[in-house]
Design a protein around this motif. Structure first.
Motif, mmCIF file in Angstrom:
data_model
loop_
_atom_site.group_PDB
_atom_site.id
_atom_site.type_symbol
_atom_site.label_atom_id
_atom_site.label_comp_id
_atom_site.label_asym_id
_atom_site.label_seq_id
_atom_site.Cartn_x
_atom_site.Cartn_y
_atom_site.Cartn_z
ATOM 1 N N VAL A 88 100.905 -3.022 6.843
ATOM 2 C CA VAL A 88 100.051 -1.844 6.633
ATOM 3 C C VAL A 88 100.656 -0.940 5.557
ATOM 4 C CG1 VAL A 88 99.325 0.304 7.747
ATOM 5 C CG2 VAL A 88 98.984 -1.880 8.896
ATOM 6 N N PHE A 89 101.978 -0.785 5.617
ATOM 7 C CA PHE A 89 102.661 0.065 4.643
ATOM 8 C C PHE A 89 102.506 -0.497 3.237
ATOM 9 C CE2 PHE A 89 106.531 2.027 2.716
ATOM 10 C CZ PHE A 89 106.204 3.350 2.982
ATOM 11 N N SER A 90 102.589 -1.828 3.127
ATOM 12 C CA SER A 90 102.473 -2.429 1.798
ATOM 13 C C SER A 90 101.032 -2.321 1.296
ATOM 14 C CB SER A 90 102.978 -3.872 1.815
ATOM 15 O OG SER A 90 101.931 -4.776 2.019
ATOM 16 N N LEU A 91 100.056 -2.389 2.215
ATOM 17 C CA LEU A 91 98.669 -2.158 1.812
ATOM 18 C C LEU A 91 98.486 -0.709 1.365
ATOM 19 C CD1 LEU A 91 96.675 -4.034 4.596
ATOM 20 C CD2 LEU A 91 96.439 -4.413 2.143
ATOM 21 N N TYR A 92 99.123 0.188 2.087
ATOM 22 C CA TYR A 92 98.988 1.628 1.853
ATOM 23 C C TYR A 92 99.591 2.016 0.502
ATOM 24 C CZ TYR A 92 99.551 6.637 3.036
ATOM 25 O OH TYR A 92 99.513 8.006 3.058
ATOM 26 N N THR A 93 100.769 1.429 0.192
ATOM 27 C CA THR A 93 101.465 1.802 -1.039
ATOM 28 C C THR A 93 101.263 0.801 -2.160
ATOM 29 O OG1 THR A 93 103.447 0.659 -0.292
ATOM 30 C CG2 THR A 93 103.296 3.001 0.236
ATOM 31 N N SER A 94 100.712 -0.376 -1.841
ATOM 32 C CA SER A 94 100.541 -1.439 -2.842
ATOM 33 C C SER A 94 101.833 -1.775 -3.561
ATOM 34 C CB SER A 94 99.476 -1.069 -3.884
ATOM 35 O OG SER A 94 98.234 -0.975 -3.265
ATOM 36 N N ALA A 95 102.921 -1.721 -2.820
ATOM 37 C CA ALA A 95 104.197 -2.047 -3.446
ATOM 38 C C ALA A 95 105.193 -2.442 -2.372
ATOM 39 C CB ALA A 95 104.726 -0.853 -4.235
ATOM 40 N N PRO A 154 80.079 9.886 9.617
ATOM 41 C CA PRO A 154 79.208 10.987 9.170
ATOM 42 C C PRO A 154 80.069 12.123 8.621
ATOM 43 C CG PRO A 154 79.293 10.822 11.596
ATOM 44 C CD PRO A 154 79.940 9.594 11.048
ATOM 45 N N GLY A 155 79.688 12.676 7.523
ATOM 46 C CA GLY A 155 80.462 13.762 6.929
ATOM 47 C C GLY A 155 81.376 13.280 5.827
ATOM 48 N N GLY A 156 81.284 12.010 5.464
ATOM 49 C CA GLY A 156 82.021 11.531 4.292
ATOM 50 C C GLY A 156 83.380 10.953 4.602
ATOM 51 N N GLY A 157 83.822 11.010 5.853
ATOM 52 C CA GLY A 157 85.128 10.460 6.188
ATOM 53 C C GLY A 157 85.091 8.941 6.280
ATOM 54 N N ARG A 158 86.255 8.351 6.205
ATOM 55 C CA ARG A 158 86.329 6.891 6.271
ATOM 56 C C ARG A 158 87.391 6.457 7.259
ATOM 57 N NH1 ARG A 158 86.638 5.600 -0.206
ATOM 58 N NH2 ARG A 158 84.482 6.182 -0.673
ATOM 59 N N ILE A 159 87.036 5.472 8.084
ATOM 60 C CA ILE A 159 88.067 4.788 8.863
ATOM 61 C C ILE A 159 88.430 3.556 8.060
ATOM 62 C CG2 ILE A 159 88.616 3.578 10.985
ATOM 63 C CD1 ILE A 159 88.008 6.146 12.035
ATOM 64 N N THR A 160 89.561 3.590 7.420
ATOM 65 C CA THR A 160 89.945 2.461 6.594
ATOM 66 C C THR A 160 90.393 1.300 7.466
ATOM 67 O OG1 THR A 160 92.167 3.330 6.517
ATOM 68 C CG2 THR A 160 90.720 3.909 4.685
ATOM 69 N N LEU A 161 90.628 0.173 6.822
ATOM 70 C CA LEU A 161 91.080 -1.012 7.554
ATOM 71 C C LEU A 161 92.366 -0.690 8.317
ATOM 72 C CD1 LEU A 161 90.862 -4.128 8.060
ATOM 73 C CD2 LEU A 161 92.493 -4.354 6.189
ATOM 74 N N THR A 205 90.667 -5.975 -2.147
ATOM 75 C CA THR A 205 89.562 -6.218 -1.221
ATOM 76 C C THR A 205 89.818 -5.527 0.108
ATOM 77 O OG1 THR A 205 89.542 -8.406 -2.229
ATOM 78 C CG2 THR A 205 88.060 -8.041 -0.345
ATOM 79 N N LEU A 206 91.051 -5.758 0.644
ATOM 80 C CA LEU A 206 91.397 -5.187 1.946
ATOM 81 C C LEU A 206 91.336 -3.664 1.897
ATOM 82 C CD1 LEU A 206 94.365 -7.374 3.220
ATOM 83 C CD2 LEU A 206 91.973 -7.458 3.911
ATOM 84 N N LYS A 207 91.822 -3.116 0.789
ATOM 85 C CA LYS A 207 91.857 -1.660 0.701
ATOM 86 C C LYS A 207 90.456 -1.085 0.571
ATOM 87 C CE LYS A 207 95.257 0.511 -1.291
ATOM 88 N NZ LYS A 207 96.387 0.959 -2.137
ATOM 89 N N GLY A 208 89.520 -1.932 0.121
ATOM 90 C CA GLY A 208 88.151 -1.460 -0.037
ATOM 91 C C GLY A 208 87.360 -1.477 1.255
ATOM 92 N N LEU A 209 87.934 -2.053 2.304
ATOM 93 C CA LEU A 209 87.201 -2.155 3.575
ATOM 94 C C LEU A 209 87.302 -0.850 4.338
ATOM 95 C CD1 LEU A 209 88.314 -5.690 4.820
ATOM 96 C CD2 LEU A 209 86.135 -5.059 3.808
ATOM 97 N N TYR A 210 86.164 -0.315 4.726
ATOM 98 C CA TYR A 210 86.210 0.870 5.573
ATOM 99 C C TYR A 210 84.877 1.047 6.284
ATOM 100 C CZ TYR A 210 83.867 2.981 1.556
ATOM 101 O OH TYR A 210 83.014 3.242 0.538
ATOM 102 N N VAL A 211 84.916 1.857 7.326
ATOM 103 C CA VAL A 211 83.692 2.250 8.026
ATOM 104 C C VAL A 211 83.438 3.704 7.679
ATOM 105 C CG1 VAL A 211 82.609 2.548 10.275
ATOM 106 C CG2 VAL A 211 84.229 0.665 9.896
#
Lengths: 504, 322
Positions: free
Chosen positions: B227-234, B157-164, B148-154
């Protein structure tokens, strides 16, 4: 509420350090609305007294009354909150913070939990406007001159404490214009009823600004006088501890002078000592007299290359030489015993032997070590010759008494067999017996044909062993006394006379 | 212009120049997609570097950051695998541990008058060791809340995402800037960097400030670990080795004086981005080895140390005529 007009009274303050009694039942009274100069030569106890008043030192005895109530500050910050603010020659502020942050550190105005920088800067500007200072308070303190930093420090101290302001040699690194600015501020604070203690060694400034003068000597109170009723000569006599009437003629063997060996022409360095001419013969002791800060030590350091000269030239036996560094000076067989042996002389943890061979080893270069046997021989020789009292030559030198440390440093330079030896305050901080021995040693070295320069505050001593005395004042050589004119009286006159000439 | 802004401006100019060079070669780099990834990929480093900025501003150093990040990751993985504790609770727990850990180091540094270098070096080994005690394996985190957390983003314009986590880094920087420049604590940090003895004379609470600085660094290292654990999921006890050095690099390239007392949190942000940019360029190029990152960063570090020396020299000499 107040029964007396004294805002700050120190009564029978005592403070001892191992081996010395730094303050011996000293009384000091400061009135509100006065500038009170605190004077004395080095080691007289001025800074110790200041430090006891501001809590930097814990006094051993006596009482401090502030506004009639006894106070006992444990550190300078507490003293400040009680009402005693101090500004030192070395500005004790944070150069990396802005002027406004320095003024309001720890008490910044806040809005919604955040520092209200706008309000802080506005208040800082208002505060400094009282001090004739219109500067950008958002700049780092480091970007301003020492004079401005000094004023900022005063503004902070007064704003925080507001009763007593202690200025510890505030003018030492300021030029005349800046001093005038500082004095305008001091007068204004005085008019506001603050008691101001002013420590300095510039006598004309004392006469310009102070209402009363307290003189300390050797940790004791000599006296407190109204400035207006104390002429310079009397003041200098109070400071250096002898009555002008009393005259001592030390019987001196006027040895026939050797050939002229060292010539310094127009030798000087900007900001340290004005260019001077100096000739030194072999077998001659040239004394340097003057008050603290007159340029005596600066001259000594210049001659040894500790600071290189930016004008003039030096000659030995008619040949021009380079004295741009101590190494160069040592090559020309110069030796130098500095004034503060604790910081620039001895290396405390090394043994007596290692301290003695240090300079010789340095001159020979590290590629040619002195053998241990040779080191032992040298150390033993000088320990015996100079009567250095130590259990054995391997004892760490810091465990020796001051006089014996001084002799060990002398031994260090004698081991290099110097021909030109500079001694800066060789008898400072050592006991009376050792005094006499050092003086004897100086005489013996002169008889051996060495050229010596001796800087000393002890005028009788200078008279006793010098063939000539040069009097310094305001970083310039102002008089040279020899022959019959070489008396303690004449030296004091020369120091005082130049003072008067400046004042008129 | 005030000389203290010079390193900050130099950093910014270098970043913009570097970015322009990259764009000249690979126009694709100028897209919100790349910028969004730059933020996401460097989020953990940026967050840790904010804490490091405070530590370095105060004249200290914190070598324990990388180990705390690894410990945090392993702790979260183990807790989430072996218990039913909700990740948010686990986050709170690990943040508390990391903060206390930092505070303890700060207390030792102040009260035992130990150099920060050696205390945090011990902390580094301790935290790494604790991670090993928890597990020596790389443990994947499969909790649905992570997804869920990893799916959150803003979306940009141009397709980029600011992730959580990218957004979180921006938030941490914003808070860090406020903390450094708009609080008494922040000024006290600079005061310590200017000289502990003088700061004490001026009434700065040296003990409390020191403890808080290292507690903050611990807290942010913990957050960086999350953040690192969210980033790597491990969670892996050998992860994030040397991140403390990357953080120090980001701080110094960002214009903060390694001896303390001068610098900006915002500079650290640019310093982090510069490191990320070099990495991105190498990824785009594809043929360059990753050690080019290290070489370039090494050169940049040298350049900045020289620049700082130069600025100190200039500002000293400018104030001499009084």
């Amino acid at each position: 509420m107040q029964t007396s007009d004294h805002i700050l009274s120190a009564i029978r303050i005592e403070k001892a350090f191992p081996g010395t009694r730094a303050l011996d039942k000293v009384d000091f009274h400061l009135r509100r609305g006065e500038v009170h100069a605190l004077l004395g030569e080095n080691g007289a106890g001025k800074s110790t007294l200041i430090k006891c008043l501001t809590g930097a030192y814990r006094r051993d005895g006596g009482a401090i009354l502030l506004d009639g109530t006894e106070v006992d500050p444990r550190d300078t910050f507490e003293a400040q909150t009680l009402g005693i603010g101090t500004v030192y020659q070395e500005v004790n502020l944070l150069a990396n913070l802005t002027v406004a942050e320095n003024l309001f550190l720890g008490r910044q105005p806040r809005r919604f939990g955040m520092v209200d920088v706008g309000a802080m800067n506005r208040r800082a500007r208002e505060l400094l406007a009282d001090y004739e200072l219109d500067i950008d308070v958002t700049r780092d303190l480091a970007s301003y001159s020492v004079a401005i930093q000094q004023v900022v420090a005063i503004a902070r101290a007064v704003d925080l404490s507001g009763k007593v302001l202690i200025l510890d040699e505030p003018t030492a690194s300021l030029d005349a214009h800046e001093v005038a600015m500082l004095f305008r501020i001091v007068r204004r604070l005085k008019a506001r009823g603050l008691g101001i203690v002013f420590v300095t060694h510039f006598l004309e400034q004392v006469y310009e600004i102070s209402d009363r003068i307290t003189v300390l000597r050797n940790g004791q109170l000599v006296g407190t006088r109204e400035t207006a009723n104390l002429d310079r000569r009397a003041l200098i006599a109070m400071m250096i501890g002898r009555e002008l009437a009393a005259e001592i003629h030390a019987p001196r063997a006027q040895t026939s002078e050797g050939p002229l060996r060292y010539r310094f022409r127009n030798y000087g360095r900007k900001g340290r000592v004005r260019p001077f001419d100096l000739d030194v013969r072999a077998g001659e002791v040239v004394g340097m007299a003057g008050l603290l800060g007159s340029g005596r030590t600066e001259t000594a350091e210049l001659l040894f290359g500790a600071h290189s000269a930016d004008s003039g030239q030096a000659e030995i036996d008619g040949r021009a030489i380079d004295l741009s560094s101590p190494r160069a000076a040592i090559r020309h067989r110069f030796g130098f015993c500095p004034e503060d042996r604790k910081t620039s002389g001895i290396i405390g943890d090394l043994s007596v032997r290692e301290n003695i061979v240090l300079a010789l080893q340095a001159r020979r270069g590290w590629t040619r070590p002195i053998s241990r046997a040779e080191q032992n021989r040298l150390a033993d020789h000088y320990i015996r010759a100079l009567d250095i009292r130590t259990a054995d030559r391997e004892k760490p030198i810091k465990l020796l008494s001051g006089g014996n440390q001084q002799k060990a440093i002398l031994a260090r330079w004698l081991a290099t067999e110097p021909e030109f030896l500079i001694l800066d305050e060789p008898t400072r901080g050592i006991d009376v017996g050792a005094h006499a021995e050092i003086v004897k040693l100086i005489e013996a070295l002169r008889e051996k044909g060495l050229s010596l320069i001796v800087v000393s505050s002890e005028i009788e001593e200078l008279v006793a062993y010098s063939t000539r005395v040069i009097v310094l004042r305001d970083r310039a050589h102002v008089a040279e006394l020899d022959g019959n004119r070489l008396t303690a009286h004449e030296i004091v006159e020369a120091i005082a006379a130049t003072n008067e000439r400046r004042a008129s | 212009m005030k000389p203290k802004y010079l390193p900050l401006i130099a950093t910014l100019v270098i970043f913009l120049l570097g970015y322009a060079l990259c764009v000249a070669q690979y126009p694709n780099i100028l897209s919100t997609r790349v910028i969004g990834n730059l933020l996401t990929d460097n989020a953990f480093l940026g967050i840790a570097a904010v804490g490091m900025t405070f530590v370095i501003l105060s004249g200290g150093i914190d070598l324990s950051i990388g180990s705390v990040i690894a410990f945090t990751g392993v702790f979260l993985a183990v807790v989430l695998e072996h218990s039913s504790i909700h990740p948010l609770v686990a986050f709170a727990m690990v943040l508390a541990i990391a903060t206390l850990f930092g505070a303890a180091m700060g207390a030792i540094i102040h009260y035992l008058e130990m150099p920060a270098f050696i205390v945090t070096l011990a902390g580094m080994f301790l935290a790494r060791g604790m991670a090993f005690v928890l597990s020596i394996d790389s443990i994947p985190i499969k909790h649905p809340f992570y997804a869920t957390l990893k799916g959150l983003y803003v979306k940009l314009p141009g397709g980029g995402r600011i992730t959580l986590i990218g957004g979180l880094m921006l938030l941490v920087f914003a808070v860090g800037i406020l903390l450094a420049h708009r609080t008494r604590f922040g000024t006290n940090v600079y005061a310590l960097g200017g000289g502990t003895a003088t700061a004490r004379l001026m009434g700065v609470p040296v003990a409390a400030t020191t403890v808080r600085i290292y507690a903050l660094s611990g807290l942010l290292a913990g957050l960086s670990g999350i953040v690192f654990s969210l980033y790597t999921s491990a969670g892996y006890s050998l992860a994030a080795v040397g991140v403390e050095l990357d953080a120090i690099t980001a701080v110094v390239i960002g214009g903060t004086l390694l001896t303390g007392g001068s610098g900006f949190v915002a500079g650290t942000f640019v310093g982090t981005l510069i490191q990320g940019l070099i990495q991105t360029y190498i990824t785009f190029d594809g043929s360059l080895s990753s050690w080019w990152t290290k070489i370039l960063i090494g050169l940049l570090l040298f350049a900045f140390i020289l620049l700082q020396k130069g600025i100190i020299y200039v500002s000293r000499h400018r104030r001499q005529p009084a």
